[in-house]
Scaffold this motif. Structure first.
Motif, short mmCIF file in Angstrom:
data_model
loop_
_atom_site.label_atom_id
_atom_site.label_comp_id
_atom_site.label_asym_id
_atom_site.label_seq_id
_atom_site.Cartn_x
_atom_site.Cartn_y
_atom_site.Cartn_z
N UNK A 134 0.82 -1.21 0.00
CA UNK A 134 0.00 0.00 0.00
C UNK A 134 0.86 1.26 0.00
N UNK A 135 2.16 1.12 0.33
CA UNK A 135 3.06 2.28 0.25
C UNK A 135 3.15 2.80 -1.18
N UNK A 136 2.87 1.93 -2.16
CA UNK A 136 2.83 2.33 -3.57
C UNK A 136 1.39 2.43 -4.08
N UNK A 137 0.43 2.27 -3.18
CA UNK A 137 -0.96 2.29 -3.60
C UNK A 137 -1.39 1.04 -4.34
N UNK A 138 -0.74 -0.11 -4.04
CA UNK A 138 -1.01 -1.36 -4.75
C UNK A 138 -1.37 -2.48 -3.78
N UNK A 139 -1.97 -3.52 -4.33
CA UNK A 139 -2.07 -4.80 -3.66
C UNK A 139 -1.39 -5.83 -4.55
N UNK A 140 -1.01 -6.95 -3.97
CA UNK A 140 -0.23 -7.95 -4.70
C UNK A 140 -1.13 -9.05 -5.26
N UNK A 141 -0.97 -9.39 -6.56
CA UNK A 141 -1.66 -10.56 -7.09
C UNK A 141 -1.04 -11.83 -6.50
N UNK A 186 10.82 4.21 -0.53
CA UNK A 186 10.14 3.57 -1.65
C UNK A 186 10.35 4.36 -2.93
N UNK A 187 10.39 3.62 -4.07
CA UNK A 187 10.65 4.21 -5.37
C UNK A 187 9.84 3.48 -6.43
N UNK A 237 4.11 9.39 0.15
CA UNK A 237 2.92 9.75 -0.61
C UNK A 237 3.21 9.91 -2.10
N UNK A 238 4.48 10.07 -2.47
CA UNK A 238 4.86 10.25 -3.87
C UNK A 238 6.26 9.69 -4.10
N UNK A 239 6.39 8.36 -4.16
CA UNK A 239 7.71 7.76 -4.35
C UNK A 239 8.38 8.27 -5.62
N UNK A 240 9.67 8.60 -5.57
CA UNK A 240 10.39 9.09 -6.75
C UNK A 240 10.38 8.06 -7.88
N UNK A 241 10.49 8.55 -9.10
CA UNK A 241 10.49 7.68 -10.28
C UNK A 241 11.89 7.67 -10.89
N UNK A 242 12.39 6.47 -11.11
CA UNK A 242 13.75 6.27 -11.59
C UNK A 242 13.71 5.71 -13.00
N UNK A 243 14.46 6.33 -13.90
CA UNK A 243 14.58 5.85 -15.27
C UNK A 243 15.90 5.08 -15.39
#
Length: 298
Positions: A134-141, A186-187, A237-243
């Motif tokens: 949930x730290x990324x706003x997700x649940x795991x399949x 988190x990222x 609330x807004x994990x950085x995005x890495x390319x």
């Protein structure tokens, strides 16, 4: 030089070649079949003595591998939570490890990170922390979770097999743990293909920074992604995005493509890759180690 010896030396210089069930398997370096009854290996790490360690997904044993893959000792696993698959594996120090997990529960909000010690010929594990998706706003399949772990200079890097699509791209949740401080960050790491997911991660210290090398794989996709991890804690609330950069497209140098689920990134820049030979309950081929020279990895 006798012709047979010359041929063997030539093959070693050109890379690895072998046949399996009438299929020629080729790669840029040696390819070693692992003589073990443990199926479905996932996660690969190297300890301070240079030995490789790999986990059996179903939690029955962890392997210590030496002699370039030709010497194997199995350590039975004790204490793994029921129904938990072992996925990522990271050596920390001495006889201490960290283990990433997943379960078959659909839509779960977290998975457990295990601590582990080698004691009395056993690989003894116990819950250490929980990774909250949930730290990324997700649940795991089901059957997706903490697919890769690595450890460098007090920082644990954790790669998940989850995927989120936004901003016209596919992103994988990644986290770091400052082990001494107990601080998680988190990222998001951008994926480079339309179908790939992260399936293992290795890391090194380069110029004082933690740099990761992750496997992105799916059917027909097998790439190594390289990225540097931020050093400060992220805003949950807004994990950085890495390319990342694509350090190697393994599909151009390895035929046919296996399912890589473990990676070790050596200090000389070379890479060791571990295959998972279990698919839909079948294991037609042995698990293998692929040794990839530094010249292949950018």
């Amino acid at each position: 030089m006798p012709k047979l010896v010359f041929l063997a030396v030539a093959l070693a210089l050109l890379g690895g070649t072998r046949c399996s069930r009438n299929t020629q398997i080729t790669g840029p370096g040696p390819i070693v079949d692992l003589a073990t009854d443990i199926k479905g290996l996932s996660g690969l790490t190297r300890d301070g003595e240079g030995a490789l360690w790999a986990a059996g997904e179903n939690g029955d044993a962890v392997l210590r591998i030496t002699g370039q893959g030709r010497e194997i000792r199995a350590y039975p696993v004790l204490g793994a939570p029921k129904g938990t698959d072992l996925e990522g594996l990271a050596w920390v120090r001495g006889n201490e490890f960290l283990v990433g997990t997943e379960t078959q529960e659909e839509g779960r909000g977290s998975d457990v990170l295990l601590g582990a010690r080698v004691e009395g010929g056993k690989f003894v594990v116990q819950p250490r922390d929980r990774i909250e998706y949930e730290a990324w706003g997700l649940t795991a399949p089901h059957n997706r979770g903490m697919e890769g772990l690595c450890y460098a200079d007090g920082i644990l890097v954790l790669a998940t097999e989850l995927v989120d699509e936004r901003q016209g791209k596919r992103w994988a949740p990644v986290a770091t743990l400052d082990v001494a401080k107990g601080v998680w960050s988190t990222f998001w790491v951008a994926l480079s293909s339309k179908t790939g997911k992260l399936a293992g991660v290795g890391c090194r210290i380069i110029d004082g920074k933690v740099v990761a090398l992750a496997v992105e794989r799916h059917f027909g996709v097998s790439r190594l992604l390289r990225f540097q991890l931020p050093t400060d804690s992220s805003d949950a609330s807004a994990p950085p995005r890495i390319e990342p950069t694509v350090a190697a497209d393994l599909s151009t140098v390895i035929k046919p493509l296996p399912n890589f689920e473990g990676v070790v990134w050596n200090e000389d820049g070379s890479v060791v890759l571990l295959t998972d030979n279990l698919y839909k309950g079948r294991s037609p081929d042995p698990s293998r180690l692929y040794f990839v020279p530094a010249s292949v990895v950018q």
